[in-house]
Design a protein around this motif. Structure first.
Motif, PDB file in Angstrom:
ATOM      1  N   GLY A   1       0.788  -1.229   0.000  1.00  0.00           N
ATOM      2  CA  GLY A   1       0.000   0.000   0.000  1.00  0.00           C
ATOM      3  C   GLY A   1       0.816   1.273   0.000  1.00  0.00           C
ATOM      4  O   GLY A   1       0.252   2.370  -0.138  1.00  0.00           O
ATOM      5  N   SER A   2       2.133   1.171   0.124  1.00  0.00           N
ATOM      6  CA  SER A   2       2.988   2.364   0.102  1.00  0.00           C
ATOM      7  C   SER A   2       2.925   3.024  -1.278  1.00  0.00           C
ATOM      8  O   SER A   2       2.962   2.342  -2.307  1.00  0.00           O
ATOM      9  CB  SER A   2       4.434   1.995   0.423  1.00  0.00           C
ATOM     10  OG  SER A   2       4.524   1.365   1.684  1.00  0.00           O
ATOM     11  N   VAL A   3       2.828   4.352  -1.291  1.00  0.00           N
ATOM     12  CA  VAL A   3       2.772   5.106  -2.542  1.00  0.00           C
ATOM     13  C   VAL A   3       4.014   5.980  -2.644  1.00  0.00           C
ATOM     14  O   VAL A   3       4.302   6.772  -1.737  1.00  0.00           O
ATOM     15  CB  VAL A   3       1.502   5.980  -2.613  1.00  0.00           C
ATOM     16  CG1 VAL A   3       1.493   6.776  -3.924  1.00  0.00           C
ATOM     17  CG2 VAL A   3       0.253   5.113  -2.516  1.00  0.00           C
ATOM     18  N   ILE A   4       4.735   5.834  -3.735  1.00  0.00           N
ATOM     19  CA  ILE A   4       5.981   6.567  -3.948  1.00  0.00           C
ATOM     20  C   ILE A   4       5.776   7.564  -5.076  1.00  0.00           C
ATOM     21  O   ILE A   4       5.318   7.208  -6.164  1.00  0.00           O
ATOM     22  CB  ILE A   4       7.126   5.597  -4.297  1.00  0.00           C
ATOM     23  CG1 ILE A   4       7.353   4.633  -3.138  1.00  0.00           C
ATOM     24  CG2 ILE A   4       8.390   6.353  -4.641  1.00  0.00           C
ATOM     25  CD1 ILE A   4       8.111   3.403  -3.506  1.00  0.00           C
ATOM     26  N   ASP A   5       6.091   8.813  -4.803  1.00  0.00           N
ATOM     27  CA  ASP A   5       6.004   9.867  -5.821  1.00  0.00           C
ATOM     28  C   ASP A   5       7.233   9.774  -6.721  1.00  0.00           C
ATOM     29  O   ASP A   5       8.365   9.877  -6.251  1.00  0.00           O
ATOM     30  CB  ASP A   5       5.949  11.230  -5.126  1.00  0.00           C
ATOM     31  CG  ASP A   5       5.650  12.357  -6.106  1.00  0.00           C
ATOM     32  OD1 ASP A   5       5.182  12.075  -7.216  1.00  0.00           O
ATOM     33  OD2 ASP A   5       5.896  13.525  -5.746  1.00  0.00           O
ATOM     34  N   CYS A   6       7.000   9.548  -8.010  1.00  0.00           N
ATOM     35  CA  CYS A   6       8.106   9.323  -8.960  1.00  0.00           C
ATOM     36  C   CYS A   6       8.672  10.662  -9.427  1.00  0.00           C
ATOM     37  O   CYS A   6       8.208  11.239 -10.421  1.00  0.00           O
ATOM     38  CB  CYS A   6       7.622   8.506 -10.149  1.00  0.00           C
ATOM     39  SG  CYS A   6       6.903   6.920  -9.712  1.00  0.00           S
ATOM     40  N   GLN A   7       9.686  11.173  -8.732  1.00  0.00           N
ATOM     41  CA  GLN A   7      10.217  12.491  -9.032  1.00  0.00           C
ATOM     42  C   GLN A   7      11.462  12.469  -9.910  1.00  0.00           C
ATOM     43  O   GLN A   7      11.862  13.499 -10.431  1.00  0.00           O
ATOM     44  CB  GLN A   7      10.502  13.248  -7.731  1.00  0.00           C
ATOM     45  CG  GLN A   7       9.244  13.524  -6.923  1.00  0.00           C
ATOM     46  CD  GLN A   7       9.533  14.370  -5.697  1.00  0.00           C
ATOM     47  OE1 GLN A   7      10.673  14.677  -5.383  1.00  0.00           O
ATOM     48  NE2 GLN A   7       8.476  14.761  -4.997  1.00  0.00           N
ATOM     49  N   SER A   8      12.100  11.303 -10.047  1.00  0.00           N
ATOM     50  CA  SER A   8      13.278  11.227 -10.903  1.00  0.00           C
ATOM     51  C   SER A   8      13.473   9.789 -11.356  1.00  0.00           C
ATOM     52  O   SER A   8      13.020   8.850 -10.691  1.00  0.00           O
ATOM     53  CB  SER A   8      14.532  11.714 -10.172  1.00  0.00           C
ATOM     54  OG  SER A   8      14.923  10.763  -9.189  1.00  0.00           O
ATOM     55  N   SER A   9      14.153   9.616 -12.479  1.00  0.00           N
ATOM     56  CA  SER A   9      14.442   8.277 -12.978  1.00  0.00           C
ATOM     57  C   SER A   9      15.309   7.504 -11.998  1.00  0.00           C
ATOM     58  O   SER A   9      15.103   6.311 -11.767  1.00  0.00           O
ATOM     59  CB  SER A   9      15.138   8.364 -14.346  1.00  0.00           C
ATOM     60  OG  SER A   9      14.281   8.914 -15.314  1.00  0.00           O
TER      61      SER A   9
END
Length: 216
Positions: free
Chosen positions: A58-66
């Motif tokens: 359920g963890s959500v990670i904000d994809c801010q960089s490759s």
């Protein structure tokens, strides 16, 4: 500008077979290519932008960089419940190559003054994933040196010497390069470079350019 549609895709375990790059304007990872043997081939497209990665817990990670995204993908490669939210954006630019008399395969039409790809029913195999319906034909460069930038579907049809009134492009001479762009860009004014060293900057009619259209 209309909102870019999104989609959610469940990722397979193991290696994904993707190449990523960072989008400078939004600081987000962008899909630059998908390997043909990847389980995501045909589902993720070049130009798609990563928004979030949701893990099986359920963890959500904000994809801010490759770099950040790749590290999380490697660490969680065993997780069968990973999902990514993607913006279904277009790639900035795609160049395809037609050799000789082979079909280019694009069916184009003028929409809001731009030559838009309606479908790629005869897609050359190497461009099946790169070319997207809705992209615009920005530039055509023929092997004989003739080049056109901007214009309408009719102008492009003349450039590739097609005989099909519905503009399903099939080159009738030598080969050519076709440069496709994101439809959100502003199209430049029509400009044609002729190998005789002349330029045409007036729009063609159904009979093609006339001698008085050309100026040194």
């Amino acid at each position: 500008m209309s909102e870019v549609p999104t989609c959610e895709i469940t990722l397979p375990t193991g290696r994904l077979g993707l190449a990523l790059k960072d989008q400078r304007q939004r600081q987000r990872p962008v899909v630059s290519s998908v390997m043909k043997r990847s389980k995501l081939y045909g589902r993720l497209k070049p130009g798609y932008i990563f928004q979030t990665l949701t893990l099986g817990d359920g963890s959500v990670i904000d994809c801010q960089s490759s770099e950040l995204l790749v590290s999380y993908l490697i660490e969680t490669s065993y997780d069968p419940n990973r999902k990514v939210k993607m913006e279904m954006a277009y790639p900035d630019s795609v160049t395809i190559r037609s050799r000789g008399h082979e079909p280019i395969g694009m069916h184009i039409s003028t929409r809001e003054g731009k030559p838009v790809v309606l479908d790629m029913g005869e897609r050359p195999g190497g461009y099946r994933e790169e070319v997207r319906d809705g992209m615009i034909v920005h530039t055509v460069i023929n092997d004989d040196g003739y080049e056109i930038t901007g214009g309408t579907a009719l102008d492009i049809a003349h450039a590739v010497k097609t005989s099909c009134s519905s503009y399903r492009l099939r080159h009738r001479g030598g080969g050519c390069h076709v440069i496709l762009r994101d439809p959100a860009i502003e199209m430049p004014p029509l400009e044609i470079f002729d190998p005789r060293g002349t330029r045409c900057t007036t729009r063609m009619d159904s009979s093609g350019p006339t001698l008085q259209d050309f100026a040194p």
